[in-house]
Design a protein around this motif. Structure first.
Motif, PDB file in Angstrom:
ATOM      1  N   LYS A 134      -7.389 -53.914   6.251  1.00 20.62           N
ATOM      2  CA  LYS A 134      -7.459 -53.051   5.071  1.00 20.62           C
ATOM      3  C   LYS A 134      -6.303 -53.247   4.097  1.00 20.62           C
ATOM      4  O   LYS A 134      -6.482 -53.116   2.885  1.00 20.62           O
ATOM      5  N   LEU A 135      -5.115 -53.538   4.604  1.00 17.15           N
ATOM      6  CA  LEU A 135      -3.943 -53.653   3.736  1.00 17.15           C
ATOM      7  C   LEU A 135      -3.709 -55.082   3.249  1.00 17.15           C
ATOM      8  O   LEU A 135      -2.683 -55.373   2.648  1.00 17.15           O
ATOM      9  N   GLU A 136      -4.662 -55.951   3.494  1.00 17.22           N
ATOM     10  CA  GLU A 136      -4.475 -57.348   3.101  1.00 17.22           C
ATOM     11  C   GLU A 136      -4.733 -57.535   1.608  1.00 17.22           C
ATOM     12  O   GLU A 136      -5.709 -57.042   1.057  1.00 17.22           O
ATOM     13  N   THR A 137      -3.818 -58.247   0.973  1.00 16.40           N
ATOM     14  CA  THR A 137      -4.031 -58.749  -0.390  1.00 16.40           C
ATOM     15  C   THR A 137      -3.767 -60.246  -0.302  1.00 16.40           C
ATOM     16  O   THR A 137      -4.526 -60.962   0.318  1.00 16.40           O
ATOM     17  N   ILE A 138      -2.684 -60.719  -0.902  1.00 18.92           N
ATOM     18  CA  ILE A 138      -2.302 -62.114  -0.680  1.00 18.92           C
ATOM     19  C   ILE A 138      -1.728 -62.262   0.725  1.00 18.92           C
ATOM     20  O   ILE A 138      -1.766 -63.325   1.330  1.00 18.92           O
ATOM     21  N   TYR A 139      -1.177 -61.184   1.240  1.00 19.03           N
ATOM     22  CA  TYR A 139      -0.657 -61.155   2.608  1.00 19.03           C
ATOM     23  C   TYR A 139      -1.021 -59.805   3.210  1.00 19.03           C
ATOM     24  O   TYR A 139      -1.470 -58.893   2.508  1.00 19.03           O
ATOM     25  N   ASN A 140      -0.815 -59.666   4.502  1.00 18.30           N
ATOM     26  CA  ASN A 140      -1.127 -58.417   5.189  1.00 18.30           C
ATOM     27  C   ASN A 140       0.046 -57.449   5.011  1.00 18.30           C
ATOM     28  O   ASN A 140       1.108 -57.616   5.610  1.00 18.30           O
ATOM     29  N   ARG A 141      -0.144 -56.427   4.194  1.00 21.09           N
ATOM     30  CA  ARG A 141       0.955 -55.510   3.866  1.00 21.09           C
ATOM     31  C   ARG A 141       1.337 -54.588   5.017  1.00 21.09           C
ATOM     32  O   ARG A 141       2.263 -53.783   4.889  1.00 21.09           O
ATOM     33  N   VAL A 142       0.661 -54.704   6.146  1.00 26.76           N
ATOM     34  CA  VAL A 142       1.021 -53.872   7.292  1.00 26.76           C
ATOM     35  C   VAL A 142       2.443 -54.188   7.761  1.00 26.76           C
ATOM     36  O   VAL A 142       3.124 -53.326   8.331  1.00 26.76           O
ATOM     37  N   HIS A 143       2.909 -55.413   7.503  1.00 25.17           N
ATOM     38  CA  HIS A 143       4.282 -55.769   7.892  1.00 25.17           C
ATOM     39  C   HIS A 143       5.293 -54.956   7.077  1.00 25.17           C
ATOM     40  O   HIS A 143       6.318 -54.515   7.600  1.00 25.17           O
ATOM     41  N   GLU A 144       4.991 -54.771   5.807  1.00 28.55           N
ATOM     42  CA  GLU A 144       5.844 -53.955   4.946  1.00 28.55           C
ATOM     43  C   GLU A 144       5.844 -52.502   5.421  1.00 28.55           C
ATOM     44  O   GLU A 144       6.900 -51.844   5.476  1.00 28.55           O
ATOM     45  N   VAL A 145       4.675 -52.010   5.786  1.00 24.25           N
ATOM     46  CA  VAL A 145       4.566 -50.636   6.281  1.00 24.25           C
ATOM     47  C   VAL A 145       5.325 -50.486   7.596  1.00 24.25           C
ATOM     48  O   VAL A 145       6.019 -49.487   7.823  1.00 24.25           O
ATOM     49  N   ARG A 146       5.211 -51.485   8.465  1.00 16.51           N
ATOM     50  CA  ARG A 146       5.920 -51.418   9.748  1.00 16.51           C
ATOM     51  C   ARG A 146       7.430 -51.314   9.540  1.00 16.51           C
ATOM     52  O   ARG A 146       8.125 -50.573  10.251  1.00 16.51           O
TER      53      ARG A 146
END
Length: 374
Positions: free
Chosen positions: A158-170
């Motif tokens: 769900k949080l993927e754009t150019i990259y998976n933004r879940v890493h930023e959230v983590r």
């Protein structure tokens, strides 16, 4: 000699004239055999007939050259179309081979209709030109996908754009945990409570943060259905705050900065929510897009989302089914809109004039529930 051996014919006299194209290349020959006199006896070809045969050869060369040019152009067109289709298939491992399978399936369906002798298609048939027209339309049916961003087609979480933004959230969860630990040690140093009680409170806080992170991470993967209760929990987790001390307007692209500038900067240190739907997450739709016009010249009848994209974190994590937002699903479906717009701009010859109709109609349905023209 081989001709004579194969036919039993005996060649005695010959008149052979080369066929040359406009580049003076030999593309064939005209050969006359066995001239005869009035009595039927084979004689040499007279020099008087040679200019006539050469004139005939010249006309034949023009006709043959034109035919070869048409055939080479046809092969070039088909190769170019197949090249585009292969490039589109190569964009995504999830749709690989689709553009190449559709022409084969189209032929199978059309052949079944042509072979129907008693059913509703008993009077249906296609000429050779119509078969070719359908063939080209089938190969071009998804050419509009060249405009579809790969990250939308391949959006796996769900949080993927150019990259998976879940890493930023983590990392934000990590910051929240560190802030909780720092607050614990500050409380110990300042003597703001019983050490055991403070430690128990810290452990409970860290346990909750870990559980919240695991829930968010699992929600990011997407599923067939997300219950309203799960969406409510995401919104509740999002209310957790952390402290940002760095300028969030540095290192941005031009478009990112434009979106950020919709609101004035917040002085640091600034409290930020763990998850947010910010104004700069929204990408506005261009009002000039052909599909966005209610009276568009293509006859599109679409339910167009207000925005082009919405990268809001809460908004995306609360997607009820799958991983695509309403805007992204529209963008994927928009490939057929782009296919029609692209193909209707091409000057197709008369025998290919229905290619845009064939290519652009593959998402329509007989009951009017398809798109984009319904």
């Amino acid at each position: 000699k081989k001709f004579d051996e194969g036919t039993g014919y005996r060649s005695k006299s010959f008149l052979t004239v080369p066929l040359k194209n406009s580049q003076d290349e030999i593309i064939g020959v005209i050969q006359l055999l066995n001239a005869t006199d009035a009595s039927g006896t084979v004689i040499e070809f007279s020099k008087q007939i040679q200019p006539l045969v050469e004139a005939l050869a010249s006309q034949a060369a023009v006709a043959l050259d034109n035919q070869q040019l048409l055939e080479s152009q046809r092969k070039l067109l088909e190769s170019f179309i197949e090249l585009i289709a292969s490039a589109i298939d190569a964009k995504s491992p999830y749709t690989g081979g689709h553009c190449q399978r559709v022409p084969e399936l189209t032929k199978m369906l059309a052949k079944a209709a042509c072979d129907d002798k008693d059913g509703p298609f008993k009077d249906f048939d296609l000429t050779e030109e119509q078969w070719y027209e359908l063939h080209i339309g089938a190969w071009l049916h998804d050419c509009g996908k060249v405009t579809t961003p790969e990250y939308v087609v391949d959006k796996a979480v769900k949080l993927e754009t150019i990259y998976n933004r879940v890493h930023e959230v983590r990392m934000r969860f990590e910051v929240v945990k560190r802030e909780a630990e720092i607050e614990y040690y500050k409380a110990l140093i300042e003597g703001r409570g019983d050490p055991d009680a403070l430690k128990a409170e810290l452990d409970a806080t860290l346990t909750k943060i870990d559980a919240d992170w695991e829930f968010i991470a699992k929600a990011n993967v997407g599923d067939e259905f997300m219950a309203p209760e799960a969406q409510d929990r995401i919104r509740e987790i999002a209310k957790t705050q952390w402290t940002r001390t760095l300028d969030d307007r540095l290192g941005l692209s031009f478009e990112e900065r434009k979106r950020k500038d919709r609101k004035p900067p917040v002085p640091t240190p600034a409290k930020e929510y763990l998850l947010a739907d910010r104004d700069d997450h929204v990408v506005f739709r261009d009002a000039l897009e052909p599909a966005a016009q209610p009276d568009n010249p293509f006859g599109f009848k679409l339910n167009i989302p207000e925005h082009k994209y919405n990268f809001g974190e809460i908004y995306n994590l609360c997607i009820a089914r799958g991983t695509l937002t309403e805007e992204e699903r529209f963008k994927i479906n928009d490939h057929i809109v782009q296919t029609i717009i692209m193909l209707e701009q091409l000057p197709f010859p008369k025998h290919l004039k229905r290619v845009p109709e064939y290519a652009g109609g593959h998402h329509e349905k007989m009951d009017g529930t398809g798109y984009p023209r319904k």
